[in-house]
Design a protein around this motif. Sequence first.
Motif, PDB file in Angstrom:
ATOM      1  N   ASP A  87       0.864  -1.178   0.000  1.00  0.00           N
ATOM      2  CA  ASP A  87       0.000   0.000   0.000  1.00  0.00           C
ATOM      3  C   ASP A  87       0.905   1.234   0.000  1.00  0.00           C
ATOM      4  O   ASP A  87       1.543   1.560   0.998  1.00  0.00           O
ATOM      5  N   THR A  88       0.972   1.938  -1.159  1.00  0.00           N
ATOM      6  CA  THR A  88       1.923   3.047  -1.283  1.00  0.00           C
ATOM      7  C   THR A  88       1.584   4.184  -0.327  1.00  0.00           C
ATOM      8  O   THR A  88       2.471   4.896   0.127  1.00  0.00           O
ATOM      9  N   GLY A  89       0.288   4.306  -0.005  1.00  0.00           N
ATOM     10  CA  GLY A  89      -0.127   5.354   0.937  1.00  0.00           C
ATOM     11  C   GLY A  89       0.574   5.181   2.262  1.00  0.00           C
ATOM     12  O   GLY A  89       1.185   6.120   2.808  1.00  0.00           O
ATOM     13  N   ALA A  90       0.572   3.957   2.782  1.00  0.00           N
ATOM     14  CA  ALA A  90       1.186   3.682   4.084  1.00  0.00           C
ATOM     15  C   ALA A  90       2.694   3.915   4.022  1.00  0.00           C
ATOM     16  O   ALA A  90       3.292   4.464   4.947  1.00  0.00           O
ATOM     17  N   ILE A  91       3.299   3.519   2.905  1.00  0.00           N
ATOM     18  CA  ILE A  91       4.748   3.714   2.779  1.00  0.00           C
ATOM     19  C   ILE A  91       5.062   5.218   2.708  1.00  0.00           C
ATOM     20  O   ILE A  91       5.991   5.698   3.368  1.00  0.00           O
ATOM     21  N   MET A  98      12.244   0.572   6.349  1.00  0.00           N
ATOM     22  CA  MET A  98      12.107  -0.872   6.586  1.00  0.00           C
ATOM     23  C   MET A  98      12.021  -1.129   8.088  1.00  0.00           C
ATOM     24  O   MET A  98      11.215  -1.932   8.556  1.00  0.00           O
ATOM     25  N   LYS A  99      12.852  -0.418   8.849  1.00  0.00           N
ATOM     26  CA  LYS A  99      12.856  -0.576  10.301  1.00  0.00           C
ATOM     27  C   LYS A  99      11.496  -0.153  10.870  1.00  0.00           C
ATOM     28  O   LYS A  99      10.900  -0.868  11.684  1.00  0.00           O
ATOM     29  N   ALA A 100      11.000   1.002  10.390  1.00  0.00           N
ATOM     30  CA  ALA A 100       9.742   1.535  10.901  1.00  0.00           C
ATOM     31  C   ALA A 100       8.562   0.616  10.584  1.00  0.00           C
ATOM     32  O   ALA A 100       7.579   0.573  11.323  1.00  0.00           O
ATOM     33  N   THR A 101       8.674  -0.143   9.476  1.00  0.00           N
ATOM     34  CA  THR A 101       7.554  -1.009   9.097  1.00  0.00           C
ATOM     35  C   THR A 101       7.792  -2.465   9.506  1.00  0.00           C
ATOM     36  O   THR A 101       7.116  -3.377   9.038  1.00  0.00           O
ATOM     37  N   GLY A 102       8.765  -2.698  10.356  1.00  0.00           N
ATOM     38  CA  GLY A 102       9.036  -4.075  10.815  1.00  0.00           C
ATOM     39  C   GLY A 102       9.471  -4.977   9.662  1.00  0.00           C
ATOM     40  O   GLY A 102       9.206  -6.183   9.670  1.00  0.00           O
ATOM     41  N   GLY A 103      10.139  -4.410   8.670  1.00  0.00           N
ATOM     42  CA  GLY A 103      10.651  -5.203   7.557  1.00  0.00           C
ATOM     43  C   GLY A 103       9.587  -5.632   6.560  1.00  0.00           C
ATOM     44  O   GLY A 103       9.860  -6.404   5.648  1.00  0.00           O
ATOM     45  N   LYS A 104       8.369  -5.134   6.744  1.00  0.00           N
ATOM     46  CA  LYS A 104       7.289  -5.628   5.904  1.00  0.00           C
ATOM     47  C   LYS A 104       7.007  -4.780   4.662  1.00  0.00           C
ATOM     48  O   LYS A 104       6.227  -5.169   3.812  1.00  0.00           O
ATOM     49  N   ALA A 105       7.623  -3.601   4.585  1.00  0.00           N
ATOM     50  CA  ALA A 105       7.375  -2.765   3.417  1.00  0.00           C
ATOM     51  C   ALA A 105       8.037  -3.384   2.193  1.00  0.00           C
ATOM     52  O   ALA A 105       9.114  -3.972   2.293  1.00  0.00           O
ATOM     53  N   ASN A 106       7.367  -3.279   1.061  1.00  0.00           N
ATOM     54  CA  ASN A 106       7.927  -3.789  -0.181  1.00  0.00           C
ATOM     55  C   ASN A 106       9.144  -2.938  -0.558  1.00  0.00           C
ATOM     56  O   ASN A 106       9.009  -1.764  -0.855  1.00  0.00           O
ATOM     57  N   PRO A 107      10.355  -3.505  -0.529  1.00  0.00           N
ATOM     58  CA  PRO A 107      11.569  -2.706  -0.711  1.00  0.00           C
ATOM     59  C   PRO A 107      11.583  -1.940  -2.035  1.00  0.00           C
ATOM     60  O   PRO A 107      12.100  -0.818  -2.106  1.00  0.00           O
ATOM     61  N   LYS A 108      11.005  -2.525  -3.081  1.00  0.00           N
ATOM     62  CA  LYS A 108      11.000  -1.861  -4.377  1.00  0.00           C
ATOM     63  C   LYS A 108      10.161  -0.575  -4.307  1.00  0.00           C
ATOM     64  O   LYS A 108      10.590   0.494  -4.764  1.00  0.00           O
ATOM     65  N   ALA A 109       8.988  -0.700  -3.689  1.00  0.00           N
ATOM     66  CA  ALA A 109       8.097   0.454  -3.569  1.00  0.00           C
ATOM     67  C   ALA A 109       8.765   1.535  -2.713  1.00  0.00           C
ATOM     68  O   ALA A 109       8.728   2.728  -3.036  1.00  0.00           O
TER      69      ALA A 109
END
Length: 502
Positions: free
Chosen positions: A444-448, A481-492
């Motif tokens: 979800d790009t909004g959350a990122i 990545m740290k803030a999202t617990g490693g769950k953010a899609n790295p490419k996005a």
Amino acid sequence: MTELAYTEPKPKIIAGATGDWELVIGLEVHAQIASNSKLFSGASTKFGAEPNSNVSLVDAAMPGMLPVINEYCVEQAVRTGLGLKAKINLFSRFDRKNYFYPDLPQGYQISQLYHPIVGEGEVLVDMEPGVARRVRIERIHMEQDAGKSVHDMDPEMSFVDFNRTGVALMEIVSRPDIRGPEEAAEFVRKLRQILRYLGTCDGNMQEGSMRADVNVSVCKAGTYEKFRVADDFSILGTRCEIKNMNSMRFIVQAIDYEAKRQIAILEDGGEINQETRLYDPVKGETRSMRSKEEAHDYRYFPCPDLLPLEIEQAWVDDIQAGLPELPDAKKARFVSDFGMTEYDAGVLTADVTSASYFEKVAAGRDGKMAANWVINELFGRLNKEGHAITESPVSAAQLGGIIDLIGSDAISGKIAKELFEIVWNEGGDPAEIVETRGMKQVTDTGAIETAVDEIFAANPDKVAAAKEKPNMAGWFVGQVMKATGGKANPKAVNEIIRKKLG
Ligand code: ADP
Ligand code: MG
């Protein structure tokens, strides 16, 4: 394609005081035929039974007992021959090899000297990707194993255990095409792999199911090539035979020692005596057991208790049709079908169980990714824990499930490794675990974007610096990545950060 392209390795050269020397090596491998009963009797072949509990009247050579050939053993020998691309002899015959020894109650061994069941074949010995030695097989014959003398149970007496007496062996004889100690060990390894694929021998060297007599001679560089052209053994040096080797490591050590011993004698002006030697792994040297002059005269003659063995081509054809896909063909297919390296294909086809595990994981998925996961994650973990593939706590279906989740972008590669750990330790369905434990990747790009904005707001100086030096963007990726617990899609994450930095 059933075989990958390769070039032959260079022979091992040993530099001496009088010039370069080459090694010439031929092996006679005794492989116990995988069969529940013996070659000429119905007694069990089970390893580790009480001494003398698997002994029939035939095995004990009681007067008047007659051997009866075990058809299953013959079939296994034919299978082995076909697996080594060898000529199958429809007519073969058994001979008596006469000698006296306490562990041989008959006073002779039934073998096949003059008419073996299998003729010329070959084994491709892999040395490294793209490099292999084609070793010709001279023959395979069937014979009985002897019993075992036990000298260390009583200070004054020796005992005999006849459990092994009469067990079926195949003697697989190579031509002297092996050109170095490592090649000899790899030859045995490849042979064992093929026999295991065929199911004709369990290849368990510790239990003595496979053991090798190693023939070694040395000659001046270039001599072997002349031998190959003329096929005349008198061109080669005199050989010594190192008996009963049952470890790849000792085979390498024994040949190394033996070659140097022979070279030292020759350079000193001496001659090599053709003899049988034993390798002492403690001292790391070979020593003489008996010379050619002391060799037995076995007084071979056709065994009068057995008719010549005549088999039909149709039966051989049936056995051929039932052969499994063998290592060379499987490896070539893995390379061409899955686009993996020859090295990886070699690892995955080392044994049938690993190969079929991989094929289940790869079915309908990216082959390279499947290979990577099976080799690096699964095999790596199995090795670390000392488990065999048959004991893997992660099934092929589970590993396939993990790979599917990466493929659909549900999880990143990093989370996939955590997921693998969970499945390894706790089992369960990967997709369900990802769902219930909230491990799904944030696409979800909004959350990122929100996360990126917060980090930008908290670090204005770093933002300014990164606008100058774009390669500093990596620091922000790490923070998100740290803030999202490693769950953010790295490419996005990468795309959004670069866009915002302008
Ligand atoms: P035997 O059965 O008496 O030991 P063979 O002639 O059948 O004798 O040879 C046994 C093995 O020795 C074969 O593997 C053969 O290739 C190998 N061999 C024969 N001559 C040489 C040699 N000069 N150097 C190395 N190996 C040899
Ligand atoms: Mg021999």
